[in-house]
Design a protein around this motif. Structure first.
Motif, short mmCIF file in Angstrom:
data_model
loop_
_atom_site.label_atom_id
_atom_site.label_comp_id
_atom_site.label_asym_id
_atom_site.label_seq_id
_atom_site.Cartn_x
_atom_site.Cartn_y
_atom_site.Cartn_z
N ALA A 56 0.89 -1.18 -0.04
CA ALA A 56 -0.22 -0.06 -0.22
C ALA A 56 0.86 1.29 0.03
N THR A 57 1.97 0.96 0.74
CA THR A 57 2.87 2.23 0.89
C THR A 57 3.43 2.52 -0.44
N GLY A 58 4.06 1.46 -1.13
CA GLY A 58 4.51 1.77 -2.49
C GLY A 58 3.51 2.25 -3.45
N ILE A 59 2.24 1.86 -3.69
CA ILE A 59 1.21 2.16 -4.29
C ILE A 59 0.86 3.66 -4.07
N LYS A 60 0.89 4.05 -2.92
CA LYS A 60 0.65 5.50 -2.54
C LYS A 60 1.96 6.46 -2.84
N LEU A 61 3.05 6.13 -2.95
CA LEU A 61 4.31 6.75 -3.40
C LEU A 61 4.49 6.77 -4.83
N ALA A 62 3.80 5.86 -5.35
CA ALA A 62 3.82 5.75 -6.99
C ALA A 62 2.82 6.76 -7.74
N ASN A 63 1.78 6.88 -6.86
CA ASN A 63 0.42 7.71 -7.20
C ASN A 63 -0.16 8.11 -5.95
N PRO A 64 0.13 9.10 -5.54
CA PRO A 64 -0.56 9.82 -4.19
C PRO A 64 -2.08 10.28 -4.27
N ASP A 65 -2.42 10.10 -5.68
CA ASP A 65 -3.93 10.47 -5.88
C ASP A 65 -4.78 9.17 -5.71
N LEU A 66 -4.09 7.97 -5.71
CA LEU A 66 -5.20 6.83 -5.47
C LEU A 66 -5.88 6.85 -3.98
N ASP A 67 -6.82 6.32 -4.10
CA ASP A 67 -7.61 6.06 -2.82
C ASP A 67 -7.48 4.57 -2.29
N VAL A 68 -6.66 4.23 -1.34
CA VAL A 68 -6.10 3.08 -1.10
C VAL A 68 -6.69 2.38 0.21
N TRP A 69 -7.53 1.34 0.18
CA TRP A 69 -8.02 0.79 1.35
C TRP A 69 -7.29 -0.74 1.62
N MET A 70 -6.67 -0.74 2.74
CA MET A 70 -6.18 -2.07 3.25
C MET A 70 -7.09 -2.82 4.24
N VAL A 71 -7.07 -4.27 3.71
CA VAL A 71 -7.77 -5.06 4.56
C VAL A 71 -6.74 -6.22 5.06
N THR A 72 -6.73 -6.35 6.27
CA THR A 72 -6.23 -7.44 7.00
C THR A 72 -6.97 -8.00 8.13
N GLY A 73 -6.27 -8.92 8.75
CA GLY A 73 -6.76 -9.68 9.75
C GLY A 73 -5.93 -9.50 11.00
N ASP A 74 -6.31 -10.29 12.14
CA ASP A 74 -5.31 -10.21 13.47
C ASP A 74 -4.29 -11.27 13.36
N GLY A 75 -4.02 -12.22 12.49
CA GLY A 75 -3.11 -12.90 12.18
C GLY A 75 -2.11 -12.12 11.32
N ASP A 76 -2.79 -11.80 10.21
CA ASP A 76 -2.02 -11.15 8.99
C ASP A 76 -1.40 -9.73 9.41
N GLY A 77 -2.29 -8.78 10.29
CA GLY A 77 -1.83 -7.55 10.70
C GLY A 77 -0.76 -7.45 11.93
#
Lengths: 625, 340
Positions: B81-102
């Motif tokens: 998600a960080t890389g996506i925002k650095l490449a294009n800060p205009d994108l609206d990024v949602w991150m989905v994770t869980g208690d194990g993953d996150g």
């Protein structure tokens, strides 16, 4: 090989008419706090500006400041410069500059018999001798008898030369390296102006330090000019090398790699997003790129190696050129993410500045032992192209090629360099950027019948549609995808098809790279020496010398490690014997044996040092005996 | 506005044609519905929206959203998600994770994406169990959780996701419940409106491996007694008739549960929620004890500069300082010499 200094006239002949040498190898060695890397790089810079060809080998410990005076804290810088093409940093120094007993102890063995030893006797006392592990004084017990010794109290003379500037004793002693540099610049007729300019810039904030260091350089130089050192003082020069006309600059591998990546991104029409985590010896690339923001380079110092590559892949997904960089242990951590980049077919450049392994291994010593990791080191059948640079300057071309392949084939590419290449310097003909062929990326923008997995029939590269584009919204991920729709698919036939497709896509790159050329010698014969990466210099020189002796030997130096050039197998079959020298336990030899059923003979060395030309010569002679 | 309505996307327009493959009755269905509704309410542009996930049940989410989506590798979604925002800060990024993953394999990345304040929305589905690997205890499982990998009960102490986020420096921390279809879209809209990393913990019921683990405060009957909905500027009250509340015990700098009308307690004694108060936020997410309610809502919101904006500024500044930076100039930088 460098001319033996013993054969040239000494200063007593006429110190104002320098003797002309074909080439000289100097090794500066001192404590890691003595500033030997600066002495070496400034000597190099001055030498390069005079049109002399050169190659260098910085050899320093992993510790930033190891305890003073210890043998493991010795830092050295070797330069080979010549009036002819110089390809290696030299087997044996003609001149050793030893700034303390530990430096003498660890480096004297390398000095050529009869070579010149410049030693700072001011640093020799019972305490420093004991710290270096000497039980008797090597200056008195015959240890240095086989050499031409120039005993100088550099410490005292430096202190005197900077006395008027009122530095602290510590700061004054730190000018020793500049006094020594001044002396060596005189000994080999090098110009001083570039050093003076550099010191003014380096100490721009302290006139006092700038003046003192410049005074030390001048004092060392003046000492050389005026000292009456009958017989044992050298004064000679090395002329300009016969090189192709053009504009030159000195460049290290890390610098040329950074320039190549930026050039590649411009040829592709993309901005770079460089995700990296500090690691020796790869961090230099991060430092280089962090200063190039005006060229559209974003650098991200991630929290770890995994985040570094993942951020780069994310950036590629969003339409940047994702690049990540590390050394062996960090590359191991990136393995899973490389698999994702292979599975999602996104462009990515992964730079591996190899170092001694396994595990933490030898962080500051060079090795080329990550070839297996590069070609094979991922879970699943996960092929990706691997290319390797041969010289510091070659990193520029290889970086552009990595970007070209990554973007054209929608694939991660591993670029192999090593600690030696990253730090070593050489004169570099500045390329004409306008003559490089652009390879602009065309993002897919047509929503009609869009599928993220539709492919170019020839390259098998999937299309690249980036977020922000209306109508091409799609989802990608690491689960196997349907060949046609790109949706998740667990179907067995589909997995076979997708695995084959990924495999064939990477193998197909062999149609898009140059055929392997014979680097030196005849296309068939008794022996071919096959190398890759930074062993280029020593192998080239050894084959050249062996051929001059009439031996039937050729050289093949490989850049494209995977897929291999299409004609490589045929070329190898044209020779009775194949020798593969590598700074590992024989990894490329395995690849060659596996692909071509050729009886590749291994010659391996993992002592953290580049191959010696003399050793290669010896093995070549033995194989042809 | 009516004449524009034919163009307006509905929640269904944000759904893909892919068959949703969570277990029947899984809380994820409710979250998916809420998110799709939220995007419709926000009139989000699908072309400009990206869903990024790691690995686990929750991380299948992007496949069901008709936006751009990237199902990445276990725990690493924050880095993508960080890389996506650095490449294009205009994108609206949602991150989905869980208690194990996150919080287990990806704990490090979650820490740093929050610390850096990358402008994304982070939805952490907390079901206190590993679902996709068939029911092992997770870092948020309460001590004593019996599972295939902890047949004698788990021994580890559990992690509090919101407390983790606050400690990492998150500037937006909120909680909501999977089945609460009214509350969740409100919270998601607030998260979306916040510039910076917005962390939303969603209590999500795993019907197969940890059914009912949150029932004591999410069941319709229990909720009024055990849930406190924090709202900025409002008193922190709960109970069927809002008769209970949180009061600051000034002797201990601690929060205590009180009942209005008892022991001389009046409404004025009850704390007013200030979502910009980090200390209060920490006390609210760590409320503990048999009488303590679970606080949901926007617990902390205090905008600060974002990482992606800072990076973009540095690049812009460099380009202004060197407007004519070209490759030729770069290649010839430093000392050069000419060989004739």
């Amino acid at each position: 090989m460098a001319t033996n200094l013993a054969q040239k006239p000494t200063a007593s002949a006429d110190k104002h008419v320098p003797a002309s040498l074909e080439s000289v190898v100097i090794r500066f060695a001192g404590d890691s706090g003595d500033g030997m890397q600066l002495t070496g790089t400034q000597f190099t810079h001055s030498t390069a500006l005079m049109g002399t060809d050169l190659a260098t080998f910085p050899d320093f410990p992993a510790e930033i400041r190891a305890p003073t005076g210890t043998t493991f804290g010795v830092s050295a810088y070797q330069i080979n410069f010549g009036a002819r093409r110089v390809l290696t940093a030299g087997d044996q120094p003609d001149v050793l500059v030893a700034m303390n007993p530990a430096a003498l102890k660890t480096n004297l063995e390398a000095l050529k018999p009869g070579g010149t030893l410049v030693v700072d006797i001011g640093s020799f006392n019972s305490r420093t001798l004991a710290k270096a592990g000497y039980t008797s004084d090597p200056l008195e017990d015959g240890t240095i008898a086989p050499y031409q010794v120039i005993r100088l109290d550099i410490t005292r003379m430096t202190l005197e030369s900077v006395k008027e500037f009122g530095l602290s004793n510590k700061d004054a002693i730190r000018c020793k390296n500049m006094w020594t540099l001044g002396l060596m610049l005189w000994m080999y007729g090098r110009q001083r102006q570039s050093v003076v300019d550099w010191l003014k810039g380096k100490f721009a904030k302290s006139q006092q330090l700038a003046d003192a260091n410049i005074a030390a350089v001048n004092a060392g130089h003046a000492f050389g000019e005026t000292a009456e050192l009958a017989g044992d003082m050298s004064h000679s020069t090395v002329g300009r090398a016969e090189v192709a006309p053009g504009v030159y600059r000195t460049i290290t591998g890390a610098e040329s790699l950074a320039l190549g990546l930026v050039a590649g991104s411009k040829l592709a029409g993309l901005d770079i997003m460089f995700g990296s985590y500090p690691i020796t010896p790869a961090s230099t690339l991060l430092h280089q790129l962090a200063r190039l923001k005006e060229h559209g380079v974003v650098t991200f110092q991630a929290e770890d190696e995994i985040a570094a590559i993942c951020s780069a892949i994310g950036a590629s997904f969003a339409g940047s050129l994702g690049v990540t960089s590390s050394s062996g242990p960090g590359i191991a951590l990136k393995g899973e993410a490389m698999g994702l980049a292979i599975s999602t077919e996104l462009p990515l450049v992964i730079v591996n500045s190899q170092r001694g392994g396994p595990s933490t291994g030898l962080p500051t010593k060079t090795e080329q032992s990550d070839l297996y990791q590069a070609i094979y080191g991922r879970n699943g059948d996960a092929p990706l192209p691997v290319i390797a640079s041969a010289t510091p300057g070659d990193c520029f071309e290889v970086a552009i090629e990595a970007v070209r392949i990554a973007t054209k084939y929608m694939t991660p590419v591993i670029l192999l360099t090593d600690g030696y290449l990253a730090n070593a310097a050489e004169p570099w003909p500045v390329p004409d950027f306008d003559s490089l062929k652009p390879f602009p990326v065309q993002f897919h923008t047509n929503p009609e019948n869009f599928s993220p997995s539709s492919r170019d029939a020839k390259t098998l590269a999937r299309n690249w549609a980036i977020p922000g584009t209306p109508g091409t919204e799609h989802r990608i991920g690491g689960i196997e995808k349907d060949f046609n729709t790109g949706n998740i698919s667990y179907a067995s036939d589909n997995h076979q098809l997708m695995t084959d497709t990924r495999w064939n896509k990477v193998l197909g790159i062999a149609d898009d790279i140059p055929l392997q050329e014979i680097t030196q010698g005849d296309a068939t014969g008794d022996l071919v020496v096959v190398g890759w990466g930074s062993t280029f210099g020593p192998i080239y020189r050894a084959v050249e010398q062996s051929r001059a002796k009439g031996l039937n030997v050729s050289q093949i130096h490989v850049r494209y490690m995977w897929p291999l050039p299409k004609n490589l197998g045929e070329l190898l079959k044209g020779f009775k014997q194949v020798l593969v020298p590598e700074m590992n336990k024989g990894q490329f030899a395995t690849v060659l044996r596996d692909n071509y059923l050729v009886d590749a003979v291994r010659l391996n060395q993992v002592n953290g040092q580049p191959f010696k030309v003399s050793r290669l010569n010896q093995v070549i002679a033995e194989m042809l005996a | 506005m009516n004449e524009l309505s034919p163009q307006k996307l509905t929640a269904k327009d944000y759904a893909t044609d892919q068959e949703v493959r969570w277990c029947p009755g899984c809380g994820d269905y409710a979250i998916l519905k809420s998110v799709q509704k939220t995007l419709a309410d926000l009139e989000a542009d699908p072309a400009n929206t990206v869903f990024v996930s790691g690995i686990g049940c929750s991380s299948r989410f992007p496949y069901y959203m008709a936006t751009y989506g990237f199902h990445t590798i276990h725990g690493r979604a924050p880095a993508f998600a960080t890389g996506i925002k650095l490449a294009n800060p205009d994108l609206d990024v949602w991150m989905v994770t869980g208690d194990g993953d996150g919080l287990s394999i990806g704990g490090n990345h979650l820490l740093h994406v929050l610390r850096r304040n990358v402008d994304i929305q982070i939805l952490l589905f907390n079901n206190e169990i590993y679902g996709l690997t068939k029911g092992q205890y997770s870092p948020t499982s309460r001590p004593g959780t019996r599972s295939p990998s902890s047949p004698g009960g788990s021994i580890e102490r559990n992690l509090n996701p919101c407390n983790f986020a606050l400690a990492a420096g998150a500037r937006f921390v909120a909680r909501t419940v999977d089945t609460d279809q009214k509350h969740m879209p409100e919270i998601l809209k607030r998260a979306h409106g916040h510039r910076g990393a917005s962390f939303v913990e969603i209590y999500q019921n795993c019907i197969v491996f940890n059914d009912g683990v949150f029932a004591d405060f999410t069941d319709k009957k229990a909720a009024p007694e055990r849930q406190l909905r924090a709202e900025h500027g409002h008193r922190l009250v709960f109970g069927p008739n809002n008769e209970k509340g949180l009061r600051l015990n000034r002797d201990k700098v601690a929060i205590e549960i009180v009942t209005i009308g008892e022991n001389g307690i009046t409404e004025d004694d009850i704390l007013v929620h200030d979502e910009t108060d980090a200390l209060l936020a920490q006390m609210l997410v760590t409320l503990d004890g048999p009488d303590a309610p679970v606080v949901v809502g926007v617990i902390y919101c205090n905008q600060a500069d974002t990482y992606d904006a800072g990076v973009a500024r540095q690049v812009a500044k460099a380009k202004i300082a060197k407007p004519n930076a070209d490759m030729k100039e770069l290649l010839f930088a430093g000392s050069t010499w000419t060989v004739d």
